[in-house]
Design a protein around this motif. Structure first.
Motif, PDB file in Angstrom:
ATOM      1  N   MET A 177       0.848  -1.183   0.000  1.00  0.00           N
ATOM      2  CA  MET A 177       0.000   0.000   0.000  1.00  0.00           C
ATOM      3  C   MET A 177       0.889   1.240   0.000  1.00  0.00           C
ATOM      4  SD  MET A 177      -3.151   0.490   2.652  1.00  0.00           S
ATOM      5  CE  MET A 177      -3.831   2.129   2.747  1.00  0.00           C
ATOM      6  N   ARG A 178       1.007   1.894  -1.135  1.00  0.00           N
ATOM      7  CA  ARG A 178       1.877   3.056  -1.266  1.00  0.00           C
ATOM      8  C   ARG A 178       1.062   4.330  -1.073  1.00  0.00           C
ATOM      9  NH1 ARG A 178       4.747   4.213  -6.948  1.00  0.00           N
ATOM     10  NH2 ARG A 178       2.536   4.431  -7.472  1.00  0.00           N
ATOM     11  N   THR A 179       1.514   5.213  -0.195  1.00  0.00           N
ATOM     12  CA  THR A 179       0.784   6.441   0.095  1.00  0.00           C
ATOM     13  C   THR A 179       1.693   7.650  -0.063  1.00  0.00           C
ATOM     14  OG1 THR A 179       1.280   6.263   2.460  1.00  0.00           O
ATOM     15  CG2 THR A 179      -0.808   5.313   1.701  1.00  0.00           C
ATOM     16  N   ARG A 180       1.054   8.815  -0.236  1.00  0.00           N
ATOM     17  CA  ARG A 180       1.767  10.085  -0.272  1.00  0.00           C
ATOM     18  C   ARG A 180       1.326  10.927   0.913  1.00  0.00           C
ATOM     19  NH1 ARG A 180      -0.408  12.254  -4.442  1.00  0.00           N
ATOM     20  NH2 ARG A 180      -1.596  13.924  -3.476  1.00  0.00           N
ATOM     21  N   ARG A 181       2.283  11.482   1.631  1.00  0.00           N
ATOM     22  CA  ARG A 181       2.001  12.278   2.821  1.00  0.00           C
ATOM     23  C   ARG A 181       1.974  13.761   2.482  1.00  0.00           C
ATOM     24  NH1 ARG A 181       4.831  15.245   6.589  1.00  0.00           N
ATOM     25  NH2 ARG A 181       4.192  15.052   8.780  1.00  0.00           N
ATOM     26  N   THR A 182       0.939  14.459   2.952  1.00  0.00           N
ATOM     27  CA  THR A 182       0.875  15.908   2.833  1.00  0.00           C
ATOM     28  C   THR A 182       0.567  16.481   4.205  1.00  0.00           C
ATOM     29  OG1 THR A 182      -1.472  15.834   2.221  1.00  0.00           O
ATOM     30  CG2 THR A 182       0.122  15.887   0.420  1.00  0.00           C
ATOM     31  N   ALA A 183       1.191  17.596   4.522  1.00  0.00           N
ATOM     32  CA  ALA A 183       0.976  18.270   5.807  1.00  0.00           C
ATOM     33  C   ALA A 183       0.829  19.762   5.544  1.00  0.00           C
ATOM     34  CB  ALA A 183       2.141  17.999   6.753  1.00  0.00           C
ATOM     35  N   PRO A 184      -0.418  20.241   5.357  1.00  0.00           N
ATOM     36  CA  PRO A 184      -0.630  21.640   4.974  1.00  0.00           C
ATOM     37  C   PRO A 184      -0.113  22.635   5.996  1.00  0.00           C
ATOM     38  CG  PRO A 184      -2.705  20.568   5.571  1.00  0.00           C
ATOM     39  CD  PRO A 184      -1.670  19.500   5.480  1.00  0.00           C
ATOM     40  N   ASN A 185      -0.238  22.315   7.285  1.00  0.00           N
ATOM     41  CA  ASN A 185       0.232  23.208   8.340  1.00  0.00           C
ATOM     42  C   ASN A 185       0.920  22.383   9.419  1.00  0.00           C
ATOM     43  OD1 ASN A 185      -0.954  25.753   7.358  1.00  0.00           O
ATOM     44  ND2 ASN A 185      -2.896  24.719   7.754  1.00  0.00           N
ATOM     45  N   ALA A 186       1.896  22.995  10.071  1.00  0.00           N
ATOM     46  CA  ALA A 186       2.655  22.274  11.093  1.00  0.00           C
ATOM     47  C   ALA A 186       1.789  21.847  12.267  1.00  0.00           C
ATOM     48  CB  ALA A 186       3.813  23.139  11.588  1.00  0.00           C
ATOM     49  N   ASP A 187       0.703  22.594  12.521  1.00  0.00           N
ATOM     50  CA  ASP A 187      -0.145  22.288  13.673  1.00  0.00           C
ATOM     51  C   ASP A 187      -1.325  21.388  13.315  1.00  0.00           C
ATOM     52  OD1 ASP A 187      -1.378  24.186  12.135  1.00  0.00           O
ATOM     53  OD2 ASP A 187      -2.133  25.373  13.829  1.00  0.00           O
ATOM     54  N   GLU A 188      -1.373  20.862  12.080  1.00  0.00           N
ATOM     55  CA  GLU A 188      -2.449  19.966  11.668  1.00  0.00           C
ATOM     56  C   GLU A 188      -1.889  18.581  11.371  1.00  0.00           C
ATOM     57  OE1 GLU A 188      -4.914  21.281   8.515  1.00  0.00           O
ATOM     58  OE2 GLU A 188      -5.191  23.294   9.339  1.00  0.00           O
ATOM     59  N   PRO A 189      -2.665  17.530  11.648  1.00  0.00           N
ATOM     60  CA  PRO A 189      -2.194  16.181  11.322  1.00  0.00           C
ATOM     61  C   PRO A 189      -1.966  16.020   9.820  1.00  0.00           C
ATOM     62  CG  PRO A 189      -4.103  16.113  12.782  1.00  0.00           C
ATOM     63  CD  PRO A 189      -3.981  17.528  12.309  1.00  0.00           C
ATOM     64  N   ALA A 190      -1.010  15.200   9.456  1.00  0.00           N
ATOM     65  CA  ALA A 190      -0.750  14.918   8.049  1.00  0.00           C
ATOM     66  C   ALA A 190      -1.894  14.097   7.461  1.00  0.00           C
ATOM     67  CB  ALA A 190       0.561  14.158   7.907  1.00  0.00           C
ATOM     68  N   THR A 191      -2.057  14.190   6.145  1.00  0.00           N
ATOM     69  CA  THR A 191      -3.043  13.389   5.433  1.00  0.00           C
ATOM     70  C   THR A 191      -2.312  12.477   4.464  1.00  0.00           C
ATOM     71  OG1 THR A 191      -4.768  15.085   5.581  1.00  0.00           O
ATOM     72  CG2 THR A 191      -5.002  13.440   3.840  1.00  0.00           C
ATOM     73  N   TYR A 192      -2.722  11.216   4.413  1.00  0.00           N
ATOM     74  CA  TYR A 192      -2.110  10.245   3.519  1.00  0.00           C
ATOM     75  C   TYR A 192      -3.061   9.899   2.379  1.00  0.00           C
ATOM     76  CZ  TYR A 192       1.730   9.582   6.762  1.00  0.00           C
ATOM     77  OH  TYR A 192       2.830   9.786   7.548  1.00  0.00           O
ATOM     78  N   THR A 193      -2.529   9.955   1.155  1.00  0.00           N
ATOM     79  CA  THR A 193      -3.278   9.636  -0.058  1.00  0.00           C
ATOM     80  C   THR A 193      -2.762   8.329  -0.629  1.00  0.00           C
ATOM     81  OG1 THR A 193      -3.607  11.977  -0.584  1.00  0.00           O
ATOM     82  CG2 THR A 193      -3.851  10.413  -2.392  1.00  0.00           C
ATOM     83  N   TRP A 194      -3.653   7.426  -0.940  1.00  0.00           N
ATOM     84  CA  TRP A 194      -3.284   6.145  -1.536  1.00  0.00           C
ATOM     85  C   TRP A 194      -2.859   6.369  -2.977  1.00  0.00           C
ATOM     86  CZ3 TRP A 194      -6.693   1.329  -0.228  1.00  0.00           C
ATOM     87  CH2 TRP A 194      -6.038   0.153  -0.639  1.00  0.00           C
ATOM     88  N   GLN A 195      -1.723   5.803  -3.370  1.00  0.00           N
ATOM     89  CA  GLN A 195      -1.236   5.882  -4.747  1.00  0.00           C
ATOM     90  C   GLN A 195      -1.040   4.473  -5.289  1.00  0.00           C
ATOM     91  OE1 GLN A 195       2.269   8.559  -4.059  1.00  0.00           O
ATOM     92  NE2 GLN A 195       1.209   9.882  -5.508  1.00  0.00           N
ATOM     93  N   PRO A 196      -2.114   3.871  -5.840  1.00  0.00           N
ATOM     94  CA  PRO A 196      -1.980   2.503  -6.349  1.00  0.00           C
ATOM     95  C   PRO A 196      -0.957   2.426  -7.481  1.00  0.00           C
ATOM     96  CG  PRO A 196      -4.297   3.170  -6.186  1.00  0.00           C
ATOM     97  CD  PRO A 196      -3.471   4.405  -6.004  1.00  0.00           C
ATOM     98  N   ALA A 197      -0.207   1.354  -7.522  1.00  0.00           N
ATOM     99  CA  ALA A 197       0.693   1.110  -8.637  1.00  0.00           C
ATOM    100  C   ALA A 197      -0.138   0.782  -9.874  1.00  0.00           C
ATOM    101  CB  ALA A 197       1.627  -0.052  -8.296  1.00  0.00           C
ATOM    102  N   PRO A 198       0.440   0.931 -11.066  1.00  0.00           N
ATOM    103  CA  PRO A 198      -0.310   0.608 -12.284  1.00  0.00           C
ATOM    104  C   PRO A 198      -0.904  -0.791 -12.220  1.00  0.00           C
ATOM    105  CG  PRO A 198       1.754   1.691 -12.841  1.00  0.00           C
ATOM    106  CD  PRO A 198       1.791   1.431 -11.357  1.00  0.00           C
ATOM    107  N   GLY A 199      -2.200  -0.868 -12.458  1.00  0.00           N
ATOM    108  CA  GLY A 199      -2.881  -2.159 -12.443  1.00  0.00           C
ATOM    109  C   GLY A 199      -3.276  -2.669 -11.078  1.00  0.00           C
TER     110      GLY A 199
END
Length: 306
Positions: free
Chosen positions: A1-23
Motif C-alpha cells: 500500500m503506497r501512500t503520499r504524505r501531505t501536511a498543509p500546516n505544522a499544527d495539523e495532522p498529516a493526510t495520507y493519499t493512496w497511490q496505487p501502482a499501475p494495475g
C-alpha cells in the motif's frame, strides 16, 4: 500500500493519499495485532480514503482524534476520509486480534460515482460521510456474527495475497458483502447522519460534479456556494482532510482513469474531456497523482481487464 504524505500546516495532522501502482486493485487487508507494522514513529494522521478496523476479541487500544478507546470484543471502527487517528504507540495493538480493511470508491466498480460524490450517493458508503466532524464511528458486531466477519475478512486477505484468476471479482464481492454488513449495523447512525448531512459539502461536491470537465477554480466554487474562498478552504479541509482543488483534481482523475481503461481515445482528448486543455499539464498532473504516465497506466489496466 503506497501512500503520499501531505501536511498543509505544522499544527495539523498529516493526510495520507493512496497511490496505487499501475494495475493495482485499491483494496488492502492487514492484520492488526502482535507483529503488525506499528511502531512509535507512527504520527497522528488522517487518510483521504475509507477504512475499517475490526476486532473479534478484546485487547489493545485504538486512538481516534484525542480519544483512547480500549478494544472490546466485536468492536468495528468505521474510519471516514479525514478522520484523525492518534499517534500510535508501539504496544497499542500488542494484545489485539483484528483486521484493517482499506479501499477507494473505485474498487466498487466502474459505475461508482466520482470518489468525492460517492460517499453521499452510494448506499454502501454512507456510513463514511462524517469526515472530521466526529471521531471514527464505533459499532459493535453481535457475538453470533463475529465468526462470519472474521471468515469474510480472511477470505478477502487470501484473495489479495494469492491473486488467483478472478481475484479482482472475488475481492470486489467480499468487499461489497463487508460494506453491506457495515450498513446494516450502522442503520440507526446513518439515519442520523442523513438528517444532519453537511449541506455545504453537498453543494461543493455538486458544483464539482457538474463543472469538473471545464476550467474550475476555488474562487468559482466559492462564488457558486456563496461564501468566501478562505472560509470554503478551511471548512472543506477540516471536514474532509483535502482542499477544494484536490477534490476537483480527484474527480477529474477518476473520470480520466475510466476513459483510459474503457476507451481508445487519444490521451490529449481524454485530458480535454476532464478539464485539462493542455495535454502536457494533464500528463504531468496524472503522473504526479498516480506515479506513472497515462499511457503506461492505460496499458497496465486494459491488459488486466479493467
Amino acid at each position: 500500500m503506497r501512500t503520499r504524505r501531505t501536511a498543509p500546516n505544522a499544527d495539523e495532522p498529516a493526510t495520507y493519499t493512496w497511490q496505487p501502482a499501475p494495475g493495482e486493485l485499491a483494496v488492502a487487508a492487514m492484520r492488526l495485532g502482535h507483529g503488525a507494522d506499528v511502531n512509535g514513529a507512527h504520527e497522528a494522521h488522517a487518510h483521504d480514503f475509507p477504512g475499517l478496523a475490526y476486532f473479534a476479541e478484546p485487547g489493545g487500544v485504538v486512538r481516534t482524534g484525542k480519544q483512547v478507546r480500549h478494544v472490546e470484543a466485536g468492536d468495528l471502527f468505521v474510519i471516514a476520509p479525514g478522520d484523525v487517528m492518534g499517534r500510535t504507540h508501539s504496544d497499542d495493538l500488542l494484545d489485539a486480534h483484528g483486521w484493517g480493511v482499506f479501499f477507494t470508491a473505485d474498487a466498487l466498480g466502474p459505475d461508482t460515482p466520482g470518489a468525492h460524490l460517492a460517499w453521499r450517493t452510494h448506499p454502501l458508503l454512507f456510513p463514511f460521510v462524517h469526515g472530521r466532524a466526529v471521531d471514527a464511528l464505533r459499532l459493535r458486531v453481535p457475538e453470533q456474527q463475529r465468526g462470519e466477519w472474521t471468515a469474510r475478512v480472511e477470505a478477502l486477505h487470501d484473495e489479495l495475497r494469492h491473486r488467483r484468476e478472478g481475484y479482482r471479482e472475488a475481492v470486489s464481492a467480499h468487499l461489497v458483502l463487508l460494506l453491506v454488513a457495515v450498513s446494516r449495523l450502522a442503520a440507526d447512525v446513518v439515519g442520523d447522519l442523513r438528517e444532519n448531512a453537511e449541506p455545504l459539502l453537498a453543494e461543493v461536491f455538486d458544483v464539482i460534479e457538474r463543472r469538473y470537465p471545464e476550467p474550475l477554480s476555488l474562487r468559482e466554487v466559492a462564488a457558486a456556494v456563496r461564501i468566501s474562498p478562505g472560509h470554503l478552504t478551511s471548512t472543506v479541509r477540516r471536514r474532509t482532510g483535502r482542499t477544494v482543488q484536490e477534490w476537483i483534481t480527484e474527480r477529474r482523475m477518476v473520470q480520466a482513469r475510466r476513459l483510459l481503461a474503457v476507451t481508445d481515445l487519444p490521451i490529449g482528448d481524454i485530458g480535454r474531456q476532464v478539464g485539462f486543455p493542455d495535454p502536457g499539464y494533464f500528463a504531468r498532473t496524472f503522473g504526479k497523482v498516480h506515479g506513472t504516465s497515462p499511457t503506461r497506466w492505460r496499458g497496465s489496466n486494459q491488459l488486466n481487464g479493467r
